[in-house]
Design a protein around this motif. Structure first.
Motif, PDB file in Angstrom:
ATOM      1  N   ARG A   8       0.966  -1.163   0.000  1.00 26.15           N
ATOM      2  CA  ARG A   8       0.000   0.000   0.000  1.00 26.15           C
ATOM      3  C   ARG A   8       0.913   1.100   0.000  1.00 26.15           C
ATOM      4  NH1 ARG A   8      -3.891   1.575   3.912  1.00 26.15           N
ATOM      5  NH2 ARG A   8      -4.004   1.170   4.984  1.00 26.15           N
ATOM      6  N   GLY A   9       1.087   2.232  -0.710  1.00 22.46           N
ATOM      7  CA  GLY A   9       2.127   3.186  -0.872  1.00 22.46           C
ATOM      8  C   GLY A   9       1.568   4.577  -0.881  1.00 22.46           C
ATOM      9  N   SER A  10       2.420   5.585  -0.675  1.00 21.17           N
ATOM     10  CA  SER A  10       1.960   6.967  -0.743  1.00 21.17           C
ATOM     11  C   SER A  10       3.043   7.817  -1.353  1.00 21.17           C
ATOM     12  CB  SER A  10       1.590   7.491   0.637  1.00 21.17           C
ATOM     13  OG  SER A  10       2.716   7.502   1.475  1.00 21.17           O
ATOM     14  N   GLY A  11       2.676   9.025  -1.764  1.00 21.38           N
ATOM     15  CA  GLY A  11       3.685   9.904  -2.316  1.00 21.38           C
ATOM     16  C   GLY A  11       3.173  11.320  -2.303  1.00 21.38           C
ATOM     17  N   GLU A  12       4.102  12.285  -2.230  1.00 24.10           N
ATOM     18  CA  GLU A  12       3.704  13.677  -2.259  1.00 24.10           C
ATOM     19  C   GLU A  12       4.652  14.419  -3.168  1.00 24.10           C
ATOM     20  OE1 GLU A  12       3.321  17.228   0.985  1.00 24.10           O
ATOM     21  OE2 GLU A  12       2.114  15.431   1.242  1.00 24.10           O
ATOM     22  N   THR A  13       4.101  15.240  -4.050  1.00 23.32           N
ATOM     23  CA  THR A  13       4.901  15.969  -5.005  1.00 23.32           C
ATOM     24  C   THR A  13       4.550  17.442  -4.948  1.00 23.32           C
ATOM     25  OG1 THR A  13       4.971  14.072  -6.469  1.00 23.32           O
ATOM     26  CG2 THR A  13       5.489  16.209  -7.447  1.00 23.32           C
ATOM     27  N   PRO A  14       5.544  18.342  -4.826  1.00 23.05           N
ATOM     28  CA  PRO A  14       5.243  19.765  -4.769  1.00 23.05           C
ATOM     29  C   PRO A  14       4.817  20.306  -6.120  1.00 23.05           C
ATOM     30  CG  PRO A  14       7.606  19.429  -4.800  1.00 23.05           C
ATOM     31  CD  PRO A  14       6.981  18.072  -4.693  1.00 23.05           C
ATOM     32  N   LEU A  15       3.945  21.286  -6.109  1.00 24.09           N
ATOM     33  CA  LEU A  15       3.549  21.964  -7.337  1.00 24.09           C
ATOM     34  C   LEU A  15       4.524  23.109  -7.580  1.00 24.09           C
ATOM     35  CD1 LEU A  15      -0.295  22.340  -6.922  1.00 24.09           C
ATOM     36  CD2 LEU A  15       0.854  21.074  -8.710  1.00 24.09           C
ATOM     37  N   ARG A  16       4.974  23.244  -8.792  1.00 21.57           N
ATOM     38  CA  ARG A  16       5.845  24.374  -9.106  1.00 21.57           C
ATOM     39  C   ARG A  16       5.059  25.685  -9.070  1.00 21.57           C
ATOM     40  NH1 ARG A  16       9.456  22.215 -14.231  1.00 21.57           N
ATOM     41  NH2 ARG A  16      10.523  20.542 -13.138  1.00 21.57           N
ATOM     42  N   ARG A  33     -12.622   6.403 -12.672  1.00 20.19           N
ATOM     43  CA  ARG A  33     -12.034   5.075 -12.791  1.00 20.19           C
ATOM     44  C   ARG A  33     -10.710   5.197 -13.518  1.00 20.19           C
ATOM     45  NH1 ARG A  33     -14.188   1.415  -9.590  1.00 20.19           N
ATOM     46  NH2 ARG A  33     -13.106  -0.100 -10.866  1.00 20.19           N
ATOM     47  N   SER A  34      -9.728   4.471 -13.063  1.00 21.50           N
ATOM     48  CA  SER A  34      -8.445   4.441 -13.756  1.00 21.50           C
ATOM     49  C   SER A  34      -7.893   3.044 -13.633  1.00 21.50           C
ATOM     50  CB  SER A  34      -7.482   5.448 -13.137  1.00 21.50           C
ATOM     51  OG  SER A  34      -6.220   5.370 -13.738  1.00 21.50           O
ATOM     52  N   GLY A  35      -7.754   2.353 -14.787  1.00 18.20           N
ATOM     53  CA  GLY A  35      -7.267   0.980 -14.733  1.00 18.20           C
ATOM     54  C   GLY A  35      -8.274   0.096 -14.057  1.00 18.20           C
ATOM     55  N   THR A  36      -7.838  -0.626 -13.020  1.00 16.83           N
ATOM     56  CA  THR A  36      -8.714  -1.575 -12.340  1.00 16.83           C
ATOM     57  C   THR A  36      -9.234  -1.024 -11.021  1.00 16.83           C
ATOM     58  OG1 THR A  36      -6.801  -2.610 -11.276  1.00 16.83           O
ATOM     59  CG2 THR A  36      -7.509  -3.523 -13.378  1.00 16.83           C
ATOM     60  N   SER A  37      -8.866   0.224 -10.613  1.00 11.71           N
ATOM     61  CA  SER A  37      -9.324   0.750  -9.338  1.00 11.71           C
ATOM     62  C   SER A  37      -9.913   2.130  -9.522  1.00 11.71           C
ATOM     63  CB  SER A  37      -8.165   0.799  -8.340  1.00 11.71           C
ATOM     64  OG  SER A  37      -7.162   1.674  -8.813  1.00 11.71           O
ATOM     65  N   ALA A  38     -10.717   2.559  -8.533  1.00 14.49           N
ATOM     66  CA  ALA A  38     -11.318   3.883  -8.587  1.00 14.49           C
ATOM     67  C   ALA A  38     -10.322   4.919  -8.105  1.00 14.49           C
ATOM     68  CB  ALA A  38     -12.573   3.905  -7.718  1.00 14.49           C
ATOM     69  N   VAL A  39     -10.420   6.116  -8.671  1.00 15.15           N
ATOM     70  CA  VAL A  39      -9.591   7.236  -8.250  1.00 15.15           C
ATOM     71  C   VAL A  39     -10.506   8.324  -7.712  1.00 15.15           C
ATOM     72  CG1 VAL A  39      -7.959   9.015  -8.970  1.00 15.15           C
ATOM     73  CG2 VAL A  39      -7.810   6.722  -9.958  1.00 15.15           C
ATOM     74  N   GLU A  40     -10.260   8.766  -6.499  1.00  7.75           N
ATOM     75  CA  GLU A  40     -11.060   9.821  -5.890  1.00  7.75           C
ATOM     76  C   GLU A  40     -10.189  11.063  -5.727  1.00  7.75           C
ATOM     77  OE1 GLU A  40     -12.779  10.667  -1.500  1.00  7.75           O
ATOM     78  OE2 GLU A  40     -13.571   8.837  -2.446  1.00  7.75           O
ATOM     79  N   VAL A  41     -10.590  12.169  -6.343  1.00  8.22           N
ATOM     80  CA  VAL A  41      -9.858  13.436  -6.255  1.00  8.22           C
ATOM     81  C   VAL A  41     -10.517  14.310  -5.199  1.00  8.22           C
ATOM     82  CG1 VAL A  41      -9.103  15.491  -7.492  1.00  8.22           C
ATOM     83  CG2 VAL A  41      -9.187  13.283  -8.670  1.00  8.22           C
ATOM     84  N   ALA A  53      -0.961  11.534  -2.821  1.00 10.01           N
ATOM     85  CA  ALA A  53      -1.854  10.418  -3.162  1.00 10.01           C
ATOM     86  C   ALA A  53      -1.540   9.224  -2.285  1.00 10.01           C
ATOM     87  CB  ALA A  53      -1.696  10.047  -4.640  1.00 10.01           C
ATOM     88  N   TYR A  54      -2.553   8.421  -2.027  1.00 18.73           N
ATOM     89  CA  TYR A  54      -2.363   7.209  -1.244  1.00 18.73           C
ATOM     90  C   TYR A  54      -3.456   6.209  -1.603  1.00 18.73           C
ATOM     91  CZ  TYR A  54      -6.015   9.321   1.699  1.00 18.73           C
ATOM     92  OH  TYR A  54      -7.177   9.893   2.147  1.00 18.73           O
ATOM     93  N   ARG A  55      -3.195   4.952  -1.291  1.00 13.16           N
ATOM     94  CA  ARG A  55      -4.178   3.898  -1.514  1.00 13.16           C
ATOM     95  C   ARG A  55      -5.102   3.819  -0.311  1.00 13.16           C
ATOM     96  NH1 ARG A  55      -3.184   3.464  -6.879  1.00 13.16           N
ATOM     97  NH2 ARG A  55      -1.231   2.403  -7.353  1.00 13.16           N
ATOM     98  N   GLU A  56      -6.383   3.653  -0.581  1.00  9.34           N
ATOM     99  CA  GLU A  56      -7.381   3.492   0.473  1.00  9.34           C
ATOM    100  C   GLU A  56      -8.298   2.350   0.068  1.00  9.34           C
ATOM    101  OE1 GLU A  56     -10.768   6.392   1.251  1.00  9.34           O
ATOM    102  OE2 GLU A  56      -9.386   6.931   2.883  1.00  9.34           O
ATOM    103  N   GLY A  57      -7.992   1.158   0.533  1.00 11.76           N
ATOM    104  CA  GLY A  57      -8.749  -0.020   0.100  1.00 11.76           C
ATOM    105  C   GLY A  57      -8.527  -0.266  -1.381  1.00 11.76           C
ATOM    106  N   ASP A  58      -9.643  -0.344  -2.130  1.00  4.03           N
ATOM    107  CA  ASP A  58      -9.527  -0.620  -3.557  1.00  4.03           C
ATOM    108  C   ASP A  58      -9.548   0.656  -4.389  1.00  4.03           C
ATOM    109  OD1 ASP A  58     -12.121   0.121  -3.161  1.00  4.03           O
ATOM    110  OD2 ASP A  58     -13.018  -1.527  -4.312  1.00  4.03           O
TER     111      ASP A  58
END
Length: 208
Positions: A8-16, A33-41, A53-58
């Motif tokens: 399960r992974g996370s990441g943070e990227t600064p905006l220029r 939807r993106s690929g096989t999992s849902a994406v919530e913005v 971004a991080y994973r939260e369940g599926d």
């Protein structure tokens, strides 16, 4: 599955810099939807210069500043999905996790009809990405897949699961893989790996 397809992974990227400063929307989840999992913005007025971004369940949750434009949102969602995938690909799945993924993939794309007796990594498959023995219900994946994106591993797993139902590579077989949204992308990735392996190795430059 041959290494050289003739298909399960996370990441943070600064905006220029945030280009759109006129939007001040309050946080409101947006699902896609993106690929096989849902994406919530999720937009937040407190967030100014970072995207995370991080994973939260599926599903994958992407956190962005409220003022970000739709075009920037789409671009950053893609960036963060790729970043999470790269982080997750560094973790090697164990045989038990492979079996769990196979069960999930079978239920999601094959109505649970493919039920392997065993799923494991092997080190003796250098010309094939995966193989299966329908009579035994066994599936074997080449260790060379370890470290590749998870959607590629899922595709190879699903490919071998389909072989438990249909032995050959006829139309009925490929029909089983049509519901997997990343089939072509995964095949393209594997074909690229094969092509790169065939490139001539140039001699190292001489030191002066």
């Amino acid at each position: 599955m041959p290494a050289d397809p003739s298909p399960r992974g996370s990441g943070e990227t600064p905006l220029r810099r945030a280009a759109d400063t006129s939007r001040r929307a309050e946080p409101s989840p947006k699902a896609r939807r993106s690929g096989t999992s849902a994406v919530e913005v999720r937009r937040s007025s407190r967030r100014r210069r970072t995207v995370s971004a991080y994973r939260e369940g599926d599903r994958t949750v992407v956190l962005i500043p409220a003022r970000m434009s739709e075009a920037e949102e789409q671009r950053w969602v893609g960036v963060m999905l790729d970043k999470l995938a790269a982080q997750e690909s560094k973790r090697i799945l164990g045989d038990g996790e492979l079996a769990e993924r196979a069960e999930r993939l079978s239920g999601q794309f094959l109505d649970g009809r493919a039920r392997p007796a065993s799923v494991r990594w092997v080190t003796n498959q250098n010309t094939r990405w995966g193989s299966c023995t329908p009579a035994e219900g066994s599936i074997r994946l080449s260790h060379r897949l370890q470290g590749m994106p998870e959607y590629v591993i899922d595709y190879v797993l699903l490919h071998e699961l389909a072989h438990l139902l249909v032995p050959g590579h006829g139309p009925e077989f490929w029909c089983l893989l049509e519901s997997y949204p990343r089939t072509e992308r995964a095949r393209g990735y594997l074909e690229g790996v094969v092509a790169a392996d065939r490139l001539p190795h140039l001699p190292a430059a001489r030191r002066r």
